[in-house]
Scaffold this active site. Structure first.
Site, PDB file in Angstrom:
ATOM      1  N   ASP A  70       2.234   3.425   2.722  1.00  0.00           N
ATOM      2  CA  ASP A  70       1.159   4.422   2.688  1.00  0.00           C
ATOM      3  C   ASP A  70       1.648   5.816   2.288  1.00  0.00           C
ATOM      4  O   ASP A  70       1.921   6.051   1.122  1.00  0.00           O
ATOM      5  CB  ASP A  70       0.431   4.420   4.042  1.00  0.00           C
ATOM      6  CG  ASP A  70      -0.959   5.030   3.956  1.00  0.00           C
ATOM      7  OD1 ASP A  70      -1.366   5.444   2.860  1.00  0.00           O
ATOM      8  OD2 ASP A  70      -1.647   5.098   4.988  1.00  0.00           O
ATOM      9  N   HIS A  83       0.832  -1.215   0.000  1.00  0.00           N
ATOM     10  CA  HIS A  83       0.000   0.000   0.000  1.00  0.00           C
ATOM     11  C   HIS A  83       0.861   1.257   0.000  1.00  0.00           C
ATOM     12  O   HIS A  83       1.542   1.558   0.984  1.00  0.00           O
ATOM     13  CB  HIS A  83      -0.917   0.008   1.225  1.00  0.00           C
ATOM     14  CG  HIS A  83      -1.910   1.127   1.220  1.00  0.00           C
ATOM     15  ND1 HIS A  83      -3.004   1.139   0.394  1.00  0.00           N
ATOM     16  CD2 HIS A  83      -1.973   2.291   1.925  1.00  0.00           C
ATOM     17  CE1 HIS A  83      -3.706   2.242   0.595  1.00  0.00           C
ATOM     18  NE2 HIS A  83      -3.099   2.971   1.524  1.00  0.00           N
ATOM     19  N   HIS A  94      -5.525  -0.611   6.956  1.00  0.00           N
ATOM     20  CA  HIS A  94      -5.565  -0.021   8.307  1.00  0.00           C
ATOM     21  C   HIS A  94      -6.383  -0.823   9.328  1.00  0.00           C
ATOM     22  O   HIS A  94      -5.822  -1.396  10.243  1.00  0.00           O
ATOM     23  CB  HIS A  94      -6.060   1.439   8.295  1.00  0.00           C
ATOM     24  CG  HIS A  94      -5.221   2.361   7.486  1.00  0.00           C
ATOM     25  ND1 HIS A  94      -3.876   2.532   7.725  1.00  0.00           N
ATOM     26  CD2 HIS A  94      -5.521   3.157   6.421  1.00  0.00           C
ATOM     27  CE1 HIS A  94      -3.392   3.399   6.850  1.00  0.00           C
ATOM     28  NE2 HIS A  94      -4.361   3.782   6.049  1.00  0.00           N
ATOM     29  N   ARG A 138     -16.068   6.374   2.475  1.00  0.00           N
ATOM     30  CA  ARG A 138     -16.226   7.830   2.371  1.00  0.00           C
ATOM     31  C   ARG A 138     -16.345   8.257   0.912  1.00  0.00           C
ATOM     32  O   ARG A 138     -17.058   9.202   0.588  1.00  0.00           O
ATOM     33  CB  ARG A 138     -14.999   8.542   2.969  1.00  0.00           C
ATOM     34  CG  ARG A 138     -14.912   8.503   4.470  1.00  0.00           C
ATOM     35  CD  ARG A 138     -13.736   9.335   4.972  1.00  0.00           C
ATOM     36  NE  ARG A 138     -12.502   8.584   5.039  1.00  0.00           N
ATOM     37  CZ  ARG A 138     -11.362   8.932   4.460  1.00  0.00           C
ATOM     38  NH1 ARG A 138     -11.291  10.019   3.720  1.00  0.00           N
ATOM     39  NH2 ARG A 138     -10.283   8.197   4.593  1.00  0.00           N
TER      40      ARG A 138
HETATM   41 ZN    ZN Z   1      -3.638   4.907   2.087  1.00  0.00          ZN
END
Ligand code: ZN
Length: 434
Positions: free
Chosen positions: A326, A65, A275, A214
């Site tokens: 990330d 990721h 996450h 979201r």
């Molecule tokens: Zn991310």
């Protein structure tokens, strides 16, 4: 003992030690075939093309990721004099940074980021790519920019083509989010087809990634997941990084994001949730039973103040965990491996939380950084085995950081006592790049 000479186009490498089947073995030879895959492995008694003296060879690490452009934010978001900081204030700074990025700057940051990953021993990256458009443009120009940057650097990439349709749960797109957005789900699927045609087949593949609950309505997440399953490609989504996401999801859908996904999708091994910082125990247990993967991003979760996912419980329940860099504020997977374990030690006040069935922490963390990432991204790598991609790293056995090693302690010394500076060589698909 086999003494037949290697065939045309086959390279033979030999290090002092080779990591296979969870242990280091001395004086093994590895054939690297012309198609970039591993041939025979063993004490083959062949002439050696590349002798890795005083080095051990291991599989390259898999970063499941990344948002490569965010590498450009490093050092810019660490001042909190004017107001307190949290994930959302960081996101405001990230959006402001996006507004100043054109195609050339995106390419430059992506090259820098992927190059730094390679030098840190990461041979495959899952690029969760949502910065699709240049300013005042909706042509997805930046998709090929990412693929071109990966090809220039030589890293293997899985383009996790990201869908972004809403500004928050049931809210319109605004501001910098226009750079991320698709017009609708069909526009997104058309661009997935276009990006697939742009892949450099030997080192690039695609996965599907609704950004989060979201950014994509649940009915569209269901459609994307169905397509990922029918196309047999990875499906990745951010899940419950922040409490606010959970509150808004509960208000709109009457369910937590993970609960909603488990209720509406036929979740299986193709599914990776990024996450799961605030995922409750019951949802984590259901998710583990499905065979899906949690991608933890310890450096980013620490930097953004996200919280600590219950990774120990997830692993103990048979769940798969992989690692991501990330926001790329730091690129060193040795650090991420041990921080995955250290935050649990700090939280629970005990040692040895992320371990395998034998109680081995280093072995478990190493699999998190290699084979589990390969499984999440559906790449044939992460382990030294005949038929896999020849994606390898070598480490310097004379490094002071490893002083005192034995074959039995070497992996734990590497995971807990080193940073990426002990990595001496990096090979992707048979090409030695570092
Ligand atoms: Zn991310």
């Amino acid at each position: 003992m086999i003494d037949a000479a290697a065939g045309n186009g086959v390279d033979v490498i030999q290090a002092d030690l080779t990591l296979m089947d969870d242990a280091f073995h001395a004086d093994m030879q590895i054939e690297i075939q012309s198609d970039g895959t591993i041939g025979r492995i063993g004490r083959l008694n062949l002439p050696v093309d590349r002798r890795l003296k005083r080095q051990a060879v291991l599989p390259g690490m898999i970063n499941a990721h990344s948002h490569a452009f965010q590498r450009g934010l490093r050092g810019r978001c660490e001042s909190f004099a004017l107001r307190g900081g949290n994930f959302w204030t960081w996101r405001d700074e990230m959006y402001a940074f996006v507004n100043g990025l054109d195609a050339d700057a995106t390419f430059d940051w992506t090259v820098k980021c992927f190059g730094e990953m390679l030098r840190a021993g990461i041979t495959t990256v899952g690029e969760f790519h949502y910065l699709h458009h240049s300013a005042n443009d909706d042509s997805y120009q930046l998709d090929d920019v990412v693929l071109s940057a990966a090809a220039q650097v030589g890293i293997r990439v899985v383009l996790l083509q990201t869908c972004y349709l809403t500004g928050d749960v049931a809210m319109p797109i605004e501001g910098a989010q226009r750079r991320f957005a698709s017009r609708d789900i069909d526009d997104y699927f058309r661009q997935c087809d276009q990006a697939s045609r742009q892949l450099r087949k030997s080192t690039q593949s695609i996965g599907l990634a609704p950004h989060s609950v979201r950014a994509v309505p649940i009915d569209d997440i269901v459609r994307i997941h169905q397509r990922a399953k029918s196309d047999r490609v990875p499906f990745h989504i951010h899940v419950e990084e922040q409490r606010q996401e959970i509150e808004r999801c509960v208000r709109h859908y009457g369910a937590r994001p993970m609960e909603l996904l488990l209720d509406r999708l036929d979740v299986g091994p193709e599914f990776t949730a990024i996450h799961c910082t605030h995922t409750v125990a019951d949802d984590l247990a259901r998710f583990a039973d499905s065979g899906a993967t949690v991608c933890a991003c310890p450096s980013t979760e620490g930097n953004l103040g996200d919280g600590i996912a219950d990774i120990g419980r997830y692993l103990a329940g048979g769940g798969h965990v992989c690692l991501g860099s990330d926001c790329n504020v730091r690129l060193d997977f040795n650090e991420d491996m041990r921080w995955l374990e250290y935050v649990q030690r700090l939280r629970l006040e005990r040692r040895g939380v992320c371990t395998d069935a034998r109680g081995d922490a280093a072995g478990a963390l190493w699999r998190v950084a290699t084979v589990n990432g390969a499984r999440s991204l559906n790449v044939n790598a992460g382990i030294i085995q005949t038929g896999r991609h020849a994606d390898l790293i070598s480490i310097d056995l004379d490094s002071p950081a490893l002083d005192g090693w034995s074959p039995e302690t070497l992996l734990a010394a590497f995971v807990f006592g080193c940073d990426s500076r002990v990595i001496k060589g990096v090979c992707v698909g048979g090409n030695w790049i570092v």
